[in-house]
Design a protein around this motif. Structure first.
Motif, PDB file in Angstrom:
ATOM      1  N   ALA A  77       0.786  -1.111  -0.020  1.00  0.00           N
ATOM      2  CA  ALA A  77       0.143   0.115  -0.206  1.00  0.00           C
ATOM      3  C   ALA A  77       0.877   1.268   0.053  1.00  0.00           C
ATOM      4  N   THR A  78       1.998   1.319   0.814  1.00  0.00           N
ATOM      5  CA  THR A  78       2.835   2.312   0.803  1.00  0.00           C
ATOM      6  C   THR A  78       3.446   2.502  -0.455  1.00  0.00           C
ATOM      7  N   THR A  79       3.878   1.553  -1.066  1.00  0.00           N
ATOM      8  CA  THR A  79       4.727   1.476  -2.405  1.00  0.00           C
ATOM      9  C   THR A  79       3.804   2.281  -3.497  1.00  0.00           C
TER      10      THR A  79
ATOM     11  N   CYS B 261       4.507  10.529  -6.683  1.00  0.00           N
ATOM     12  CA  CYS B 261       5.546  10.964  -7.422  1.00  0.00           C
ATOM     13  C   CYS B 261       5.299  10.787  -8.808  1.00  0.00           C
ATOM     14  N   LEU B 262       4.532  10.082  -9.255  1.00  0.00           N
ATOM     15  CA  LEU B 262       3.954  10.352 -10.669  1.00  0.00           C
ATOM     16  C   LEU B 262       3.325  11.448 -11.192  1.00  0.00           C
ATOM     17  N   VAL B 263       2.234  11.941 -10.068  1.00  0.00           N
ATOM     18  CA  VAL B 263       1.601  13.162 -10.092  1.00  0.00           C
ATOM     19  C   VAL B 263       2.459  14.106 -10.042  1.00  0.00           C
ATOM     20  N   LEU B 264       3.507  14.299  -9.079  1.00  0.00           N
ATOM     21  CA  LEU B 264       4.450  15.566  -8.663  1.00  0.00           C
ATOM     22  C   LEU B 264       5.188  15.569 -10.051  1.00  0.00           C
ATOM     23  N   LEU B 265       5.743  14.635 -10.777  1.00  0.00           N
ATOM     24  CA  LEU B 265       6.500  14.465 -12.013  1.00  0.00           C
ATOM     25  C   LEU B 265       5.683  15.064 -13.136  1.00  0.00           C
TER      26      LEU B 265
ATOM     27  N   GLU C  50       4.909  22.335 -15.637  1.00  0.00           N
ATOM     28  CA  GLU C  50       5.168  23.732 -15.342  1.00  0.00           C
ATOM     29  C   GLU C  50       6.589  24.002 -15.895  1.00  0.00           C
ATOM     30  N   ALA C  51       7.450  23.044 -15.706  1.00  0.00           N
ATOM     31  CA  ALA C  51       8.710  23.556 -16.229  1.00  0.00           C
ATOM     32  C   ALA C  51       9.073  23.011 -17.654  1.00  0.00           C
ATOM     33  N   ARG C  52       8.427  22.435 -18.284  1.00  0.00           N
ATOM     34  CA  ARG C  52       8.776  21.789 -19.724  1.00  0.00           C
ATOM     35  C   ARG C  52      10.127  21.308 -19.572  1.00  0.00           C
ATOM     36  N   ILE C  53      10.317  20.484 -18.572  1.00  0.00           N
ATOM     37  CA  ILE C  53      11.623  19.666 -18.582  1.00  0.00           C
ATOM     38  C   ILE C  53      11.249  18.308 -18.673  1.00  0.00           C
ATOM     39  N   SER C  54      12.003  17.415 -19.429  1.00  0.00           N
ATOM     40  CA  SER C  54      11.575  15.920 -19.744  1.00  0.00           C
ATOM     41  C   SER C  54      11.897  15.175 -18.246  1.00  0.00           C
ATOM     42  N   PRO C  55      11.146  14.378 -18.139  1.00  0.00           N
ATOM     43  CA  PRO C  55      11.247  13.427 -16.795  1.00  0.00           C
ATOM     44  C   PRO C  55      12.567  13.025 -16.809  1.00  0.00           C
ATOM     45  N   LEU C  56      13.196  12.452 -18.093  1.00  0.00           N
ATOM     46  CA  LEU C  56      14.637  11.866 -18.013  1.00  0.00           C
ATOM     47  C   LEU C  56      15.817  12.923 -17.574  1.00  0.00           C
ATOM     48  N   GLU C  57      15.578  14.173 -18.025  1.00  0.00           N
ATOM     49  CA  GLU C  57      16.515  15.210 -17.558  1.00  0.00           C
ATOM     50  C   GLU C  57      16.540  15.406 -15.743  1.00  0.00           C
ATOM     51  N   VAL C  58      15.493  15.097 -15.288  1.00  0.00           N
ATOM     52  CA  VAL C  58      15.014  15.107 -13.850  1.00  0.00           C
ATOM     53  C   VAL C  58      15.404  14.190 -12.993  1.00  0.00           C
ATOM     54  N   LEU C  59      15.233  12.763 -13.827  1.00  0.00           N
ATOM     55  CA  LEU C  59      15.468  11.438 -13.194  1.00  0.00           C
ATOM     56  C   LEU C  59      16.897  11.033 -13.174  1.00  0.00           C
ATOM     57  N   VAL C  60      17.598  11.222 -14.269  1.00  0.00           N
ATOM     58  CA  VAL C  60      18.795  10.792 -14.669  1.00  0.00           C
ATOM     59  C   VAL C  60      20.001  11.708 -14.154  1.00  0.00           C
ATOM     60  N   PRO C  61      20.882  11.451 -13.243  1.00  0.00           N
ATOM     61  CA  PRO C  61      22.156  12.233 -13.071  1.00  0.00           C
ATOM     62  C   PRO C  61      22.880  12.309 -14.297  1.00  0.00           C
ATOM     63  N   LYS C  62      23.570  13.636 -14.180  1.00  0.00           N
ATOM     64  CA  LYS C  62      24.419  13.929 -15.204  1.00  0.00           C
ATOM     65  C   LYS C  62      25.938  13.979 -14.728  1.00  0.00           C
ATOM     66  N   LEU C  63      26.891  14.058 -15.491  1.00  0.00           N
ATOM     67  CA  LEU C  63      28.402  14.209 -15.016  1.00  0.00           C
ATOM     68  C   LEU C  63      28.520  15.325 -14.104  1.00  0.00           C
TER      69      LEU C  63
END
Length: 76
Positions: free
Chosen positions: A13-15, A22-26, A32-45
């Motif tokens: 239930a918690t999961t 998380c899906l709603v907020l993403l 709002e920001a027009r940034i791809s979810p991959l840009e937010v979730l995948v860290p860069k160098l």
């Protein structure tokens, strides 16, 4: 769900609820920001470099707080 399945039901239930939130907020962030979810979730160098530098600075300031910095200077 929780009484019937016990602790495993609570875990599920918690999961489900955290994943849905998380899906709603993403989704809201994307619109709002027009940034791809991959840009937010995948860290860069540059993110890794930033956090390594941050940890180094925190460790140095921590050494000074506890007095290890002064002890190391006395030994030299």
């Amino acid at each position: 769900m929780i009484p019937r399945f016990g602790i495993m039901g609570a875990v599920q239930a918690t999961t489900i609820s955290y994943s849905a939130a998380c899906l709603v907020l993403l989704t809201a962030f994307y619109f709002e920001a027009r940034i791809s979810p991959l840009e937010v979730l995948v860290p860069k160098l540059e993110d890794l470099v930033y956090f390594v530098d941050l940890v180094r600075r925190l460790m140095q300031s921590g050494r000074k707080l506890i007095g290890f910095d002064a002890v190391a200077r006395d030994d030299e």
